[in-house]
Structures are given as structure tokens and as C-alpha cells.
Design an enzyme around this catalytic site. Structure first.
Site, PDB file in Angstrom:
ATOM      1  N   ALA A  29       0.755  -1.347  -0.132  1.00 37.13           N
ATOM      2  CA  ALA A  29      -0.196   0.030  -0.079  1.00 37.13           C
ATOM      3  C   ALA A  29       0.971   1.164   0.041  1.00 37.13           C
ATOM      4  O   ALA A  29       0.271   1.919  -0.234  1.00 37.13           O
ATOM      5  CB  ALA A  29      -0.712  -0.388   1.130  1.00 37.13           C
ATOM      6  N   ALA A  30       1.919   1.598   1.028  1.00 40.52           N
ATOM      7  CA  ALA A  30       2.648   2.312   0.974  1.00 40.52           C
ATOM      8  C   ALA A  30       3.623   3.155  -0.450  1.00 40.52           C
ATOM      9  O   ALA A  30       3.224   3.565  -0.999  1.00 40.52           O
ATOM     10  CB  ALA A  30       3.646   2.181   1.758  1.00 40.52           C
ATOM     11  N   THR A  57      -0.226  -5.915   2.868  1.00 41.37           N
ATOM     12  CA  THR A  57      -1.465  -4.825   2.310  1.00 41.37           C
ATOM     13  C   THR A  57      -2.179  -6.582   1.892  1.00 41.37           C
ATOM     14  O   THR A  57      -3.212  -6.134   2.230  1.00 41.37           O
ATOM     15  CB  THR A  57      -0.621  -4.564   1.009  1.00 41.37           C
ATOM     16  OG1 THR A  57      -0.160  -3.435   1.596  1.00 41.37           O
ATOM     17  CG2 THR A  57      -2.310  -4.064   1.358  1.00 41.37           C
ATOM     18  N   ALA A  60      -4.526  -8.268   4.648  1.00 37.18           N
ATOM     19  CA  ALA A  60      -4.571  -7.135   5.914  1.00 37.18           C
ATOM     20  C   ALA A  60      -6.117  -7.343   5.311  1.00 37.18           C
ATOM     21  O   ALA A  60      -6.945  -7.224   4.739  1.00 37.18           O
ATOM     22  CB  ALA A  60      -4.379  -5.690   5.579  1.00 37.18           C
ATOM     23  N   HIS A 250      -0.787 -10.625  17.123  1.00 40.30           N
ATOM     24  CA  HIS A 250      -2.244 -10.731  16.954  1.00 40.30           C
ATOM     25  C   HIS A 250      -2.406 -11.512  18.054  1.00 40.30           C
ATOM     26  O   HIS A 250      -1.842 -12.826  17.624  1.00 40.30           O
ATOM     27  CB  HIS A 250      -2.383 -10.752  15.093  1.00 40.30           C
ATOM     28  CG  HIS A 250      -3.551 -10.070  15.423  1.00 40.30           C
ATOM     29  ND1 HIS A 250      -4.396 -10.945  15.561  1.00 40.30           N
ATOM     30  CD2 HIS A 250      -3.935  -9.907  14.831  1.00 40.30           C
ATOM     31  CE1 HIS A 250      -5.747 -10.498  15.268  1.00 40.30           C
ATOM     32  NE2 HIS A 250      -5.198  -9.828  14.547  1.00 40.30           N
ATOM     33  N   ARG A 296      -4.298  -4.782  21.194  1.00 42.24           N
ATOM     34  CA  ARG A 296      -3.572  -5.998  21.528  1.00 42.24           C
ATOM     35  C   ARG A 296      -3.157  -6.804  22.228  1.00 42.24           C
ATOM     36  O   ARG A 296      -2.310  -7.640  22.269  1.00 42.24           O
ATOM     37  CB  ARG A 296      -3.862  -5.982  19.496  1.00 42.24           C
ATOM     38  CG  ARG A 296      -4.704  -5.239  18.539  1.00 42.24           C
ATOM     39  CD  ARG A 296      -3.024  -5.568  17.317  1.00 42.24           C
ATOM     40  NE  ARG A 296      -4.669  -5.888  16.218  1.00 42.24           N
ATOM     41  CZ  ARG A 296      -4.150  -5.326  14.695  1.00 42.24           C
ATOM     42  NH1 ARG A 296      -3.637  -5.211  15.099  1.00 42.24           N
ATOM     43  NH2 ARG A 296      -5.368  -5.499  14.283  1.00 42.24           N
ATOM     44  N   HIS A 357       2.512 -10.237  14.336  1.00 44.06           N
ATOM     45  CA  HIS A 357       2.254  -9.401  13.388  1.00 44.06           C
ATOM     46  C   HIS A 357       2.210  -7.912  13.008  1.00 44.06           C
ATOM     47  O   HIS A 357       2.321  -7.871  12.052  1.00 44.06           O
ATOM     48  CB  HIS A 357       0.697  -9.168  14.166  1.00 44.06           C
ATOM     49  CG  HIS A 357      -0.686  -8.443  12.988  1.00 44.06           C
ATOM     50  ND1 HIS A 357      -0.904  -8.837  11.891  1.00 44.06           N
ATOM     51  CD2 HIS A 357      -0.968  -7.781  12.977  1.00 44.06           C
ATOM     52  CE1 HIS A 357      -1.650  -8.405  11.423  1.00 44.06           C
ATOM     53  NE2 HIS A 357      -1.914  -7.360  12.013  1.00 44.06           N
ATOM     54  N   GLU A 381       5.608  -0.106   6.908  1.00 45.53           N
ATOM     55  CA  GLU A 381       5.774  -1.182   7.624  1.00 45.53           C
ATOM     56  C   GLU A 381       7.033  -0.310   8.298  1.00 45.53           C
ATOM     57  O   GLU A 381       8.173  -0.937   9.446  1.00 45.53           O
ATOM     58  CB  GLU A 381       5.379  -1.614   8.383  1.00 45.53           C
ATOM     59  CG  GLU A 381       5.566  -2.761   9.067  1.00 45.53           C
ATOM     60  CD  GLU A 381       5.160  -3.983   9.199  1.00 45.53           C
ATOM     61  OE1 GLU A 381       5.100  -5.503  10.059  1.00 45.53           O
ATOM     62  OE2 GLU A 381       3.812  -4.087   8.557  1.00 45.53           O
ATOM     63  N   ARG A 392       1.193  -0.312  18.382  1.00 48.66           N
ATOM     64  CA  ARG A 392       0.216   0.272  17.403  1.00 48.66           C
ATOM     65  C   ARG A 392      -1.663   0.465  17.544  1.00 48.66           C
ATOM     66  O   ARG A 392      -2.092  -0.995  17.680  1.00 48.66           O
ATOM     67  CB  ARG A 392       0.323  -0.099  16.041  1.00 48.66           C
ATOM     68  CG  ARG A 392      -0.538   0.029  14.798  1.00 48.66           C
ATOM     69  CD  ARG A 392      -0.162  -0.569  13.736  1.00 48.66           C
ATOM     70  NE  ARG A 392      -0.488  -1.999  13.515  1.00 48.66           N
ATOM     71  CZ  ARG A 392      -2.189  -2.666  13.026  1.00 48.66           C
ATOM     72  NH1 ARG A 392      -2.317  -2.157  12.158  1.00 48.66           N
ATOM     73  NH2 ARG A 392      -2.010  -4.240  12.836  1.00 48.66           N
ATOM     74  N   LEU A 398      -2.671   1.163   8.049  1.00 41.58           N
ATOM     75  CA  LEU A 398      -2.795   1.264   6.251  1.00 41.58           C
ATOM     76  C   LEU A 398      -3.038   2.743   6.424  1.00 41.58           C
ATOM     77  O   LEU A 398      -2.751   3.538   5.388  1.00 41.58           O
ATOM     78  CB  LEU A 398      -4.278   0.881   5.875  1.00 41.58           C
ATOM     79  CG  LEU A 398      -4.387  -1.392   6.022  1.00 41.58           C
ATOM     80  CD1 LEU A 398      -5.280  -1.435   5.515  1.00 41.58           C
ATOM     81  CD2 LEU A 398      -3.089  -1.345   4.643  1.00 41.58           C
TER      82      LEU A 398
END
Length: 551
Positions: A29-30, A57, A60, A250, A296, A357, A381, A392, A398
Site C-alpha cells: 500500500a505504501a 497489504t 490485511a 496479533h 492488542r 504481526h 511498516e 499500534r 494502512l
């Protein structure tokens, strides 16, 4: 790391450099967002380690946090993020990111990303751990796939973007910067996995968007490509690294002998899923007032605690009390995947375990994505922006990718016209190395790193465990360096070299933090310090210093 089939063939060296205006290492995505922003003004080459769809990505599930509802506010999103970050979020980075969340979503919608809507046509917003409002925009339970598909389709059709798959970056190329007494990044040496050619790519600006380093752990929700390549390359090039001790686990990865890296999206708990012990008892209320909606790190430690206390191989996540039609509509991917393994989530609980994660630390950057090395940027990331702090918050990642891709693109575009082209790069020299007939060493060391990182540098840590891990990684670094110096390069060797480097950075960062905060929990230092501060590691060849170049 793929299964070995035959000894590594002899590499061919491609001495003709691939030149472009901007080189992007990473196609998630980045990286693709940045490429699309820049392509209006310049030629961009995007390198993908494997296929375009192999990165994090694509997998996700949850969504993107953004202030889109009238009942929500920027102030509330900022407040929730700061709370989840346990005192280490950089307020300026949080405000910068959240303020641009609405425009980031608008841009994705304009690209054709299909987010889930209600019957009335409004975006459906869900709620995840740490959020006080429903602000997670999503595409069912496969948001990453929807976003990535939209970005890929637009990138493929753009004449100024060149996409190249199966390219593994080895190291960054530096040259003297004509505008300062410092070095600058002008490209990278890259292994072409299609024909085992070592290539040289040059550019006016280089962007690291290669993802995180969760594959340094034995159990991870990430694809195999998440070996910390960009972080390791930046460190070797003289860039500071920040807060690598904060690796998010996660809480709920599917526990099944045939399942690989499939996580149970946070949105399940946002929509009422309950965590239970093997005997069916609920337990999260014993650990946090928000129960299943706690941050989390709290949920992961609670599951880890219950597993160790009871000697149980897993805990259970139960959403079977919800209507089956609701589950089918909102979680079709999870439902289908679990059914493959004989688990019907509409009728029974899901066995889950924590898994590495997300890498909250990374290459130190500012709000424009600039690193310590001139003309080198890091986004997504790979970077450490200060947004996530010590933990986070769900679905901020994202958002960070899209926002920082745009801000970095704006900075690069502003400087392209005044940036001088790179000098011819030095050809890759492999005349002093041979083919290896001992590739088993690579696979053994890869496995050893991931196992001792899981055992000694996992969810709960002690100083003694960290010391043991450091001794092992230092020994492995020596072995890997010797192997790297004598044998021809392979993609597996590149990953192993980077993985070992990142493991050492995580260990050293964890040893520096004499407290428990967020994702870093130490039995030797269970209390939180009164003076929160980042852990910054500075390499000996620190890039942001003047150098003297002799003719």
C-alpha cells in the site's frame, strides 16, 4: 524462505544500470500509493520481492481507521491513539496522520476501492480494539485485498510506472552529495530472481516501502517476505533505527496444524466475538475493563498467560452467538477459510494463538518520510514515524501507509528538478566467490533465529533471555558474514542476512528498555517508567554527519 530444490546457480552481473527518477523498493500500500502520486510528474520504478500480491497489504483483513462519522472527531481519534501508544506516540505525528485520514479515504475511493456500504449507501464503519467510536472503514473482511487490488490496477495502467516482480534488493548505493558534505542514496543493488542476475538501479530518490520484520519470529501472521529487508539496508547505510523492541503480536491467529499465518481479524471482537478458555469460560474481563476490546498487547498477553497457566495449546474465539447471515455478510473470508479446516464459526469457537504481526519500530523518519541519509525515504511498516508509540492501535497502519506515501511524494516532487543525477554505479563484483554446496546452513540458521526469538524475545521477556538471544545472534552474524563473503548471492541468503541484523536490533533495543511499556513486557522490570522515551540506535556510520571525500 522457499524450500530448496537445487544448488544456487552462478549469478550473471548486469552492468548496465536501470535508471529512473524514483526507485521504490516494495509494492504494498505504501509503495504503490507513493508511486501513483509521483507518476504524474516523474518516472517511477517499483520493485516487488515476489509477485505484486505477496506482501502484507494483500492479507490485511480489518480496515482503515478514519474520522468519517459526524459523531466522531479528530480529537477523539488522536486521544485513542495516544492512549494505545502508552505514552510514546509522537503527538505531532498522530495529529498529522489523523488530520489527513478523511482525504486519504477519499483518494482511495476515487481510485475505485470498493468499501462496504449499508443498504442506504453509507460507508459501514466498524469498531476495533482501543477505539472509542466506530471509525474503521472496510471492505468486508478483506480490506487489504481491496485496497491493494485498486492500487495495482491503477499502477499497471499508468505509463510512468514500471512494475518489476521477483526483485530482491541487496544493499543501497551511496555517493557524495554535491549539495552538501554528506552522502546521498542514489540507488540499490538488486537480485533479479527470474534469471539470477545482479542488477544496479539508480535514481534521484529511493524509497524503502518493504514492510516489517515479523518473520523474525517462529509464529507470524505475515507472509514470508516480511524479513525486515528495508530496515536492515537502512541500518547498514547509516540510518538510525527506533523502537524495535515493540513488535505487536496479533492476539488471534488461527491455531491449526495445516493453517499458515491466517489471522482472525480484530473486527470479529469488534462485532461481539468472545475469548474463552478451553472449558468455555470467558476470561478477558479479568485482565482489562474493555475486555475483548482492550488494546492488542493486553489481549495477546492475556491469551499467552492463560495458555501457560493452563498448559493449553490455544484459547478460543467465539462469535457463534451472532446470526449466521450476519457472519456470512461481514466475515466471508474468515468463514470460508475456517471451513477449509473443518471449523464452522457459525456453530463453534475458533482455536487461536498469538502471532507476531506488526513492527512498530523501524527506520527513523520525519513527517515527510525522510531518513538520515539524503535522498532516502522510508514509509509504511519499514519506518518509525512515532505514530504507533509502544503499541499500534488497530487499523492505523494502512492509514499511515497512505498518508505518509503522499507526504513523502510531495517532498520528492519538490526536489526532483534540483537533484543531480547519480554518477555511474560501481559494477557488482563476484569474482572472488563460488557456488555453495552447503545451502543447508542457510535454512538451519533461518530456523534457529526464529526459534530463539520466539522463546527469548517474545511476548514476555527477561534480561537473562535477552542475553542468551544476543549471544546466539552475534555468533550467527559471524557465520552469516563468512558465508556471505565466500559464496554467491541467493534470495534466501539476502533474507537470512537481513533477518539476523533485524533480530540483533530488536534484542539490543529490548535490553535498553528497563521498564514494561506497551508491547515490551519484562518480568525483571514490570513497572512503567515515569519518563517515557524512545529507544534510538545509532550506527557507527551515521549518515547525518559530514564526510570528507578525497579525490
Amino acid at each position: 524462505m522457499s524450500t530448496p530444490t537445487s544448488p544456487t546457480p552462478s549469478l550473471k552481473v548486469q552492468n548496465t544500470p536501470h535508471a529512473c527518477d524514483v526507485l521504490v523498493i516494495g509494492s504494498g500500500a505504501a509503495g504503490l500509493s507513493l508511486a501513483l502520486h509521483i507518476a504524474k510528474y516523474a518516472k517511477v520504478t517499483v520493485l516487488s520481492k515476489g509477485s505484486l500480491k505477496e506482501g502484507s497489504t494483500w492479507y490485511a483483513q480489518g480496515g482503515i481507521a478514519a474520522v468519517l462519522d459526524d459523531q466522531d472527531s479528530t480529537e477523539s481519534h488522536v486521544k485513542d491513539t495516544l492512549a494505545a501508544g502508552a505514552g510514546l506516540c509522537h503527538t505531532d505525528a498522530v495529529e498529522f496522520t489523523v488530520a489527513r485520514s478523511k482525504s486519504a479515504i477519499k483518494w482511495l475511493v476515487e481510485l475505485g476501492v470498493d468499501f462496504t456500504r449499508s443498504a442506504e449507501g453509507e460507508f459501514h464503519l466498524t469498531r476495533e480494539g482501543g477505539h472509542s467510536h466506530r471509525r474503521i472503514i472496510h471492505s468486508a473482511d478483506a480490506t487489504g485485498k481491496a485496497v491493494h487490488t485498486g492500487l495495482i490496477n491503477n499502477a499497471i495502467n499508468h505509463p510512468n510506472i514500471t512494475l518489476q516482480e521477483n526483485r530482491v534488493a541487496l544493499d543501497l548505493i551511496q555517493q557524495p552529495d554535491p549539495s552538501s558534505q554528506k552522502l546521498r542514496c542514489v540507488g540499490a543493488y538488486v537480485l533479479n530472481r527470474d534469471d539470477d542476475t545482479m542488477e544496479c538501479y539508480t535514481a534521484k530518490a529511493v524509497v524503502l516501502a518493504s514492510g516489517g520484520a515479523s518473520k523474525v519470529y517462529l509464529y507470524s501472521s505475515n507472509p514470508d517476505s516480511a524479513s525486515g529487508d528495508g530496515i536492515a539496508m537502512a541500518w547498514r547505510a547509516g540510518c538510525r533505527i527506533g523502537n524495535m523492541e515493540f513488535n505487536q503480536f496479533h492476539p488471534t491467529c488461527l491455531y491449526h496444524p495445516k493453517a499458515k499465518s491466517f489471522l482472525m481479524t480484530e473486527a470479529l471482537r469488534g462485532e461481539g466475538a468472545i475469548l474463552k478458555r478451553p472449558n468455555g469460560e470467558r476470561f478477558m474481563q479479568d485482565f482489562h475493563p474493555m475486555a475483548e476490546l482492550a488494546p492488542r498487547d493486553v489481549v495477546a498477553r492475556a491469551i499467552d498467560h492463560e495458555m501457560k497457566r493452563l498448559g493449553a495449546p490455544c484459547m478460543y474465539l467465539d462469535i457463534s452467538h451472532r446470526d449466521p447471515d450476519f457472519i456470512q455478510e461481514h466475515f466471508p473470508t474468515v468463514l470460508a477459510q475456517c471451513l477449509k479446516y473443518g471449523i464452522d464459526i457459525t456453530q463453534e469457537p475458533i482455536p487461536v494463538v498469538p502471532a507476531a504481526h506488526y513492527t512498530c519500530g523501524g527506520v527513523v523518519v520525519n513527517t515527510r518520510g525522510q531518513t538520515d541519509l539524503n535522498n532516502l525515504y522510508a514509509i509504511g511498516e519499514t519506518s518509525f514515524t512515532g505514530l504507533h508509540g509502544a503499541n499500534r492501535m488497530a487499523s492505523n497502519s494502512l492509514l499511515e501507509c497512505i498518508v505518509y506515501a503522499q507526504s513523502a511524494a510531495e517532498d520528492i516532487i519538490a526536489k526532483l528538478a534540483t537533484t543531480t543525477p547519480a554518477q555511474p554505479c560501481k559494477p557488482w563484483d563476484e569474482t572472488q566467490v563460488t557456488n555453495s554446496d552447503e545451502d543447508v546452513v542457510i535454512y538451519h540458521n533461518w530456523d534457529e533465529i526464529r526459534r530463539f526469538m520466539w522463546d527469548y524475545v517474545g511476548i514476555v521477556r527477561t534480561h537473562k533471555r535477552l542475553e542468551r538471544a544476543l549471544r546466539r545472534v552475534e555468533l550467527l552474524q559471524t557465520e552469516i558474514h563468512e558465508y556471505y563473503a565466500h559464496y554467491k548471492i541467493s534470495s534466501d541468503l539476502i533474507e537470512l542476512r537481513n533477518l539476523a541484523m533485524v533480530a540483533e536490533l530488536i534484542i539490543r533495543s529490548a535490553m535498553e528498555r528497563k521498564e514494561s511499556r506497551g508491547l515490551h513486557f519484562s518480568l525483571d522490570h514490570p513497572d512503567q517508567s515515569d519518563t517515557p522515551k524512545d529507544t534510538l540506535l545509532v550506527p557507527r556510520n551515521f549518515a547525518d554527519q559530514k564526510v570528507f571525500i578525497t579525490p
